[in-house]
Write a protein that holds these residues in place. Sequence first.
Motif, PDB file in Angstrom:
ATOM      1  N   SER A  56       0.837  -1.193   0.000  1.00  0.00           N
ATOM      2  CA  SER A  56       0.000   0.000   0.000  1.00  0.00           C
ATOM      3  C   SER A  56       0.871   1.242   0.000  1.00  0.00           C
ATOM      4  O   SER A  56       2.030   1.216   0.410  1.00  0.00           O
ATOM      5  N   LEU A  57       0.272   2.310  -0.469  1.00  0.00           N
ATOM      6  CA  LEU A  57       0.936   3.607  -0.526  1.00  0.00           C
ATOM      7  C   LEU A  57      -0.086   4.643  -0.082  1.00  0.00           C
ATOM      8  O   LEU A  57      -1.204   4.681  -0.607  1.00  0.00           O
ATOM      9  N   GLY A  58       0.282   5.451   0.899  1.00  0.00           N
ATOM     10  CA  GLY A  58      -0.627   6.480   1.392  1.00  0.00           C
ATOM     11  C   GLY A  58      -0.629   7.697   0.482  1.00  0.00           C
ATOM     12  O   GLY A  58       0.181   7.820  -0.429  1.00  0.00           O
ATOM     13  N   GLY A  59      -1.554   8.582   0.729  1.00  0.00           N
ATOM     14  CA  GLY A  59      -1.615   9.825  -0.017  1.00  0.00           C
ATOM     15  C   GLY A  59      -2.673   9.833  -1.100  1.00  0.00           C
ATOM     16  O   GLY A  59      -3.359   8.846  -1.339  1.00  0.00           O
ATOM     17  N   VAL A  60      -2.767  10.978  -1.758  1.00  0.00           N
ATOM     18  CA  VAL A  60      -3.793  11.201  -2.783  1.00  0.00           C
ATOM     19  C   VAL A  60      -3.679  10.212  -3.937  1.00  0.00           C
ATOM     20  O   VAL A  60      -4.670   9.720  -4.462  1.00  0.00           O
ATOM     21  N   HIS A  61      -2.470   9.911  -4.353  1.00  0.00           N
ATOM     22  CA  HIS A  61      -2.269   9.009  -5.492  1.00  0.00           C
ATOM     23  C   HIS A  61      -1.916   7.597  -5.045  1.00  0.00           C
ATOM     24  O   HIS A  61      -1.436   6.794  -5.828  1.00  0.00           O
ATOM     25  N   GLY A  62      -2.163   7.296  -3.776  1.00  0.00           N
ATOM     26  CA  GLY A  62      -1.826   5.996  -3.210  1.00  0.00           C
ATOM     27  C   GLY A  62      -2.932   4.985  -3.396  1.00  0.00           C
ATOM     28  O   GLY A  62      -3.861   5.166  -4.166  1.00  0.00           O
ATOM     29  N   GLY A  63      -2.829   3.925  -2.648  1.00  0.00           N
ATOM     30  CA  GLY A  63      -3.790   2.841  -2.712  1.00  0.00           C
ATOM     31  C   GLY A  63      -3.089   1.515  -2.554  1.00  0.00           C
ATOM     32  O   GLY A  63      -2.063   1.422  -1.875  1.00  0.00           O
ATOM     33  N   TYR A  64      -3.620   0.514  -3.214  1.00  0.00           N
ATOM     34  CA  TYR A  64      -3.052  -0.830  -3.178  1.00  0.00           C
ATOM     35  C   TYR A  64      -2.572  -1.242  -4.552  1.00  0.00           C
ATOM     36  O   TYR A  64      -3.120  -0.828  -5.576  1.00  0.00           O
ATOM     37  N   CYS A  65      -1.553  -2.102  -4.562  1.00  0.00           N
ATOM     38  CA  CYS A  65      -1.142  -2.811  -5.777  1.00  0.00           C
ATOM     39  C   CYS A  65      -0.535  -4.141  -5.334  1.00  0.00           C
ATOM     40  O   CYS A  65      -0.264  -4.350  -4.150  1.00  0.00           O
ATOM     41  N   LEU A  66      -0.353  -5.037  -6.277  1.00  0.00           N
ATOM     42  CA  LEU A  66       0.224  -6.341  -5.948  1.00  0.00           C
ATOM     43  C   LEU A  66       1.674  -6.184  -5.526  1.00  0.00           C
ATOM     44  O   LEU A  66       2.427  -5.411  -6.121  1.00  0.00           O
ATOM     45  N   ALA A  67       2.081  -6.931  -4.510  1.00  0.00           N
ATOM     46  CA  ALA A  67       3.467  -6.930  -4.055  1.00  0.00           C
ATOM     47  C   ALA A  67       4.275  -8.010  -4.769  1.00  0.00           C
ATOM     48  O   ALA A  67       5.496  -8.008  -4.719  1.00  0.00           O
ATOM     49  N   LYS A  68       3.579  -8.921  -5.419  1.00  0.00           N
ATOM     50  CA  LYS A  68       4.211 -10.022  -6.162  1.00  0.00           C
ATOM     51  C   LYS A  68       3.535 -10.119  -7.526  1.00  0.00           C
ATOM     52  O   LYS A  68       2.458  -9.582  -7.719  1.00  0.00           O
ATOM     53  N   THR A  69       4.143 -10.827  -8.421  1.00  0.00           N
ATOM     54  CA  THR A  69       3.497 -11.046  -9.711  1.00  0.00           C
ATOM     55  C   THR A  69       2.393 -12.092  -9.532  1.00  0.00           C
ATOM     56  O   THR A  69       2.456 -12.914  -8.604  1.00  0.00           O
ATOM     57  N   PRO A  70       1.386 -12.089 -10.392  1.00  0.00           N
ATOM     58  CA  PRO A  70       0.321 -13.087 -10.282  1.00  0.00           C
ATOM     59  C   PRO A  70       0.838 -14.529 -10.345  1.00  0.00           C
ATOM     60  O   PRO A  70       0.224 -15.426  -9.765  1.00  0.00           O
ATOM     61  N   ASN A  71       1.972 -14.732 -10.981  1.00  0.00           N
ATOM     62  CA  ASN A  71       2.544 -16.070 -11.065  1.00  0.00           C
ATOM     63  C   ASN A  71       3.191 -16.508  -9.748  1.00  0.00           C
ATOM     64  O   ASN A  71       3.435 -17.683  -9.540  1.00  0.00           O
ATOM     65  N   GLU A  72       3.471 -15.559  -8.857  1.00  0.00           N
ATOM     66  CA  GLU A  72       4.094 -15.871  -7.564  1.00  0.00           C
ATOM     67  C   GLU A  72       3.074 -16.058  -6.441  1.00  0.00           C
ATOM     68  O   GLU A  72       3.428 -16.472  -5.347  1.00  0.00           O
ATOM     69  N   ILE A  73       1.830 -15.743  -6.714  1.00  0.00           N
ATOM     70  CA  ILE A  73       0.782 -15.813  -5.691  1.00  0.00           C
ATOM     71  C   ILE A  73      -0.036 -17.078  -5.914  1.00  0.00           C
ATOM     72  O   ILE A  73      -0.673 -17.239  -6.949  1.00  0.00           O
ATOM     73  N   THR A  74      -0.025 -17.974  -4.933  1.00  0.00           N
ATOM     74  CA  THR A  74      -0.823 -19.196  -5.044  1.00  0.00           C
ATOM     75  C   THR A  74      -2.147 -19.019  -4.307  1.00  0.00           C
ATOM     76  O   THR A  74      -2.276 -18.161  -3.425  1.00  0.00           O
ATOM     77  N   LEU A  75      -3.100 -19.860  -4.663  1.00  0.00           N
ATOM     78  CA  LEU A  75      -4.381 -19.829  -3.963  1.00  0.00           C
ATOM     79  C   LEU A  75      -4.184 -20.134  -2.484  1.00  0.00           C
ATOM     80  O   LEU A  75      -4.830 -19.524  -1.631  1.00  0.00           O
ATOM     81  N   SER A  76      -3.271 -21.042  -2.161  1.00  0.00           N
ATOM     82  CA  SER A  76      -3.010 -21.363  -0.755  1.00  0.00           C
ATOM     83  C   SER A  76      -2.516 -20.147   0.012  1.00  0.00           C
ATOM     84  O   SER A  76      -2.890 -19.941   1.174  1.00  0.00           O
ATOM     85  N   MET A  77      -1.672 -19.339  -0.604  1.00  0.00           N
ATOM     86  CA  MET A  77      -1.192 -18.114   0.049  1.00  0.00           C
ATOM     87  C   MET A  77      -2.361 -17.186   0.367  1.00  0.00           C
ATOM     88  O   MET A  77      -2.441 -16.614   1.460  1.00  0.00           O
TER      89      MET A  77
END
Length: 136
Positions: A56-77
Amino acid sequence: MRLARKTHYGIQILTYLAGHDTEWLSLRILAEELKIPLSFLKHIGLALKRSRILKSLGGVHGGYCLAKTPNEITLSMIFRSLGETVRLEPCKARQCNHTKCVTGRFWEGVSANIASAFDQTTLEQVIRASTLPTKN
C-alpha cells in the motif's frame, strides 16, 4: 468446501489489481468497481498486506497494488492470509475423528489432494482460466 465471502472478495481484489499492475488503486475505487463494502475491503486489504501479497501507498495518489506477480501468488497463500481453511468436512458428527470411520481416510486423502492443487495453482492461472472462451 465452500469459500468464505472474505476469500471470494480477496481473490476478486487480487485479480482486479493484476489487471492494473502499473497503477495504485484506492480502496474507494476498488470498492466501487467490485461492489464490495468499503469497511469489509479494508479488512481484506490489511490481511493481504500483512501477508505481503499486497503493498500500500498512502496519499492522494496511493492505494493498493500487488506486491508479487500473479505467477508468484498461489491460492493457498491467499487462503492462509485470509484465514480460510482448505479442508473438506464431510462428516456431520463433530465427534468423528476418522479412526473408526469407514470413509474418513478417503476424505482426508481428497482434502490433501485439494490442498496440493491450491498450493500449485497461481493467481495467473485463475486469471487465464477466467478469460478462456466458454463452451456451449
